[in-house]
Write an enzyme that holds these catalytic residues in place. Structure first.
Site, PDB file in Angstrom:
ATOM      1  N   HIS A 180     -98.144 -26.308 -50.650  1.00 44.32           N
ATOM      2  CA  HIS A 180     -99.467 -26.906 -50.849  1.00 44.32           C
ATOM      3  C   HIS A 180    -100.570 -25.889 -50.558  1.00 44.32           C
ATOM      4  CE1 HIS A 180     -97.120 -30.673 -49.796  1.00 44.32           C
ATOM      5  NE2 HIS A 180     -97.681 -31.018 -50.941  1.00 44.32           N
ATOM      6  N   GLU A 210     -96.080 -26.295 -60.072  1.00 44.45           N
ATOM      7  CA  GLU A 210     -95.114 -26.368 -61.169  1.00 44.45           C
ATOM      8  C   GLU A 210     -93.798 -27.010 -60.751  1.00 44.45           C
ATOM      9  OE1 GLU A 210     -94.616 -22.454 -62.759  1.00 44.45           O
ATOM     10  OE2 GLU A 210     -96.440 -22.565 -63.977  1.00 44.45           O
ATOM     11  N   GLN A 223     -94.586 -33.819 -64.368  1.00 43.71           N
ATOM     12  CA  GLN A 223     -95.863 -34.362 -63.911  1.00 43.71           C
ATOM     13  C   GLN A 223     -97.027 -33.475 -64.326  1.00 43.71           C
ATOM     14  OE1 GLN A 223     -96.576 -36.078 -59.797  1.00 43.71           O
ATOM     15  NE2 GLN A 223     -97.589 -34.117 -59.538  1.00 43.71           N
ATOM     16  N   MET A 279     -89.980 -25.609 -51.887  1.00 41.56           N
ATOM     17  CA  MET A 279     -90.611 -26.299 -50.772  1.00 41.56           C
ATOM     18  C   MET A 279     -91.010 -27.707 -51.196  1.00 41.56           C
ATOM     19  SD  MET A 279     -92.961 -23.406 -48.933  1.00 41.56           S
ATOM     20  CE  MET A 279     -92.204 -21.960 -48.190  1.00 41.56           C
ATOM     21  N   SER A 280     -90.743 -28.664 -50.328  1.00 44.28           N
ATOM     22  CA  SER A 280     -91.039 -30.066 -50.609  1.00 44.28           C
ATOM     23  C   SER A 280     -91.198 -30.811 -49.291  1.00 44.28           C
ATOM     24  CB  SER A 280     -89.907 -30.706 -51.419  1.00 44.28           C
ATOM     25  OG  SER A 280     -90.061 -32.111 -51.496  1.00 44.28           O
TER      26      SER A 280
END
Length: 288
Positions: A42, A154, A159, A190-191
């Site tokens: 983020h 991305e 989405q 990463m999530s």
């Protein structure tokens, strides 16, 4: 603790007042919509927005309309204080953290119907109401932020294409920018949901990215797409993943592709590892 302070507003009126002040000074506005539980991925979006705008606004809103029945809305991590501290470390200018009632007040009754890349038989097959909820909240947020540019990762590739189509079709002023997926050292995308992985699942999780990377290399080298993707699915399943999809699609339309020269290709995958659903994607490089 960062010496930089990021103010947080919770109402649309406060947000519009702040953005109006920036606009009155002729300042370009960048926007990064998030659902919080912020990580380095983020923050890389915030940094990309900073390269494109004088002011950077970040929203933190766990949007109920994009969660289907049985999904993790109630347990989705909510860490606003920690998020604001992280935003201070990258010098964001403002955090917008509205309550659900602010975004969807009593009597709210509007929906957004989506087509094109939203009906590609990928995420939409497994989460049939997801993109209509995404489109609704993004349309609202882009309108509220009155931004010049909005940056999306991305990693959520379908989405991203849905949002680009939304902005074009509704003549929204914001330029929609996709930023590369940030990864852990072993390749795992990463999530915020990675915190759900057990230690053993975390060890296995990078297999999805490795399989996509190897498949992309082989397709770029001219091997048949169907054969390569079939072997990639076998590789991922053998490690204990339950595959939702692992497919090669046209990178701009998400149409199915059969041959290397059917257009630019993106490989997309989604699979469950234990209780955690992971998604990833990678581009097939053009032949030199």
């Amino acid at each position: 603790m960062s010496a930089f302070f990021v103010p947080t507003v919770h109402t649309l009126a406060e947000l519009r007042e702040r953005v109006a002040q920036w606009r009155a000074r002729g300042e370009r506005v960048g926007f990064v919509p998030t659902m919080g539980a912020l990580h380095e991925g983020h923050l890389s979006l915030v940094e990309e927005a900073r390269r494109r705008a004088r002011r950077v606004l970040v929203s933190v809103f766990v949007n109920p309309t994009q969660f289907g029945a049985g999904e993790d809305f109630d347990r989705y991590p909510r860490t606003l204080a920690d998020d604001v501290e992280k935003l201070a470390n990258v010098a964001a200018d403002l955090c917008y953290a509205p309550a659900v009632e602010e975004m969807y007040p009593p009597g709210f009754s509007t929906t957004v119907a989506v087509g094109g890349p939203a009906v590609a038989d990928l995420e939409d097959h497994f989460r049939p109401t997801h993109f209509s909820g995404v489109a609704l909240v993004v349309a609202k947020l882009l309108n509220q932020a009155d931004c010049d540019v909005a940056v999306f990762g991305e990693k959520d590739y379908q989405q991203l294409l849905v949002i680009k189509r939304l902005a074009r079709d509704l003549d929204l002023r914001a330029e929609i920018v996709g930023a590369p997926t940030l990864r852990e050292a072993d390749g795992l995308a990463m999530s915020s949901r990675n915190i759900y992985l057990t230690a053993e699942e975390r060890r296995i999780a990078p297999v999805l990215h490795r399989a996509l990377t190897e498949a992309a290399r082989r397709i770029a080298d001219g091997e048949p797409i169907g054969h390569v993707m079939g072997e990639a699915r076998e590789q991922v399943a053998a490690e204990g993943f339950l595959i939702d999809y692992l497919e090669a699609r046209h990178a701009e339309t998400l149409a199915r592709v059969a041959r290397r020269h059917d257009g630019p290709i993106r490989l997309l995958g989604a699979a469950k590892l234990g209780a955690t659903r992971l998604i990833d994607n990678i581009a097939v490089e053009s032949a030199q």
